[in-house]
Design a protein around this motif. Structure first.
Motif, mmCIF file in Angstrom:
data_model
loop_
_atom_site.group_PDB
_atom_site.id
_atom_site.type_symbol
_atom_site.label_atom_id
_atom_site.label_comp_id
_atom_site.label_asym_id
_atom_site.label_seq_id
_atom_site.Cartn_x
_atom_site.Cartn_y
_atom_site.Cartn_z
ATOM 1 N N ARG A 1 -80.376 -67.204 -24.896
ATOM 2 C CA ARG A 1 -80.857 -66.457 -23.747
ATOM 3 C C ARG A 1 -82.384 -66.434 -23.813
ATOM 4 O O ARG A 1 -82.965 -65.537 -24.413
ATOM 5 N N LYS B 1 -88.452 -60.365 -21.310
ATOM 6 C CA LYS B 1 -87.297 -59.714 -21.936
ATOM 7 C C LYS B 1 -87.153 -58.273 -21.447
ATOM 8 O O LYS B 1 -86.049 -57.814 -21.157
ATOM 9 N N ALA C 1 -85.950 -58.310 -17.818
ATOM 10 C CA ALA C 1 -84.539 -58.711 -17.744
ATOM 11 C C ALA C 1 -83.629 -57.565 -18.165
ATOM 12 O O ALA C 1 -82.570 -57.340 -17.554
ATOM 13 N N ASP D 1 -83.586 -54.945 -15.339
ATOM 14 C CA ASP D 1 -82.782 -55.420 -14.212
ATOM 15 C C ASP D 1 -81.296 -55.366 -14.520
ATOM 16 O O ASP D 1 -80.491 -54.919 -13.696
#
Length: 153
Positions: free
Chosen positions: A5, A19, A22, A25
């Motif tokens: 990832r 990071k 993300a 979110d």
């Protein structure tokens, strides 16, 4: 499930910011299964006074959390990073079943495997009752808000 990832450690500023964004979110989806995919199969957590190990426990924990913390909206801010570790501070707002609103303030320390999946998460969190009128956020950040720091109160 993806084997990695990105961005991958070692992190630079752009990778660390990516990071953090993300994570914000994903957590704002309140989809426990989606969020758990960002963690290694054997990821270990400390969340307040709760200790977890593995994705199944993470999914169960997050499912309970978002059943209790209704209309949850989260903001995260990068605090520091080095190699495969990132520190963030965060705030989120939510209300309980009785309608009392809270703003939860906290800090997290993250450690990542070479795959970019999080292998360790430690979170310290405090809850402050607020009125509905004191709420700051009602949904995900607008594009122009990304990367902004959190207010102190």
């Amino acid at each position: 499930m993806p084997a990695s990832r990105p961005p991958l450690p070692p992190f630079d500023l752009d990778g660390a910011l990516a990071k953090v964004q993300a994570a914000e979110d994903a957590w704002n989806t309140r989809d426990a299964h989606r969020v758990a995919l960002a963690y290694t199969e054997d990821s270990v957590w400390r969340n307040r006074d709760v200790f977890l190990a593995g994705r199944d426990e993470i999914v169960a924990f997050l499912t309970r959390k978002w059943e209790r913390e209704r209309d949850y909206v989260l903001r995260k801010s990068l605090w520091a990073f080095h190699w495969n570790r990132i520190a963030v501070r965060f705030q989120y707002e939510w209300h309980d079943a009785a309608g009392q609103w809270y703003r939860s303030h906290g800090n997290e320390q993250w450690e990542f495997a070479d795959s970019g999946l999080m292998s360790r998460r430690e979170a310290s969190i405090n809850d402050v009752p607020i009125s509905a009128a004191d709420r700051r956020w009602t949904g995900p950040r607008a594009p122009h808000e990304h990367g902004q720091d959190l207010p102190l109160r």
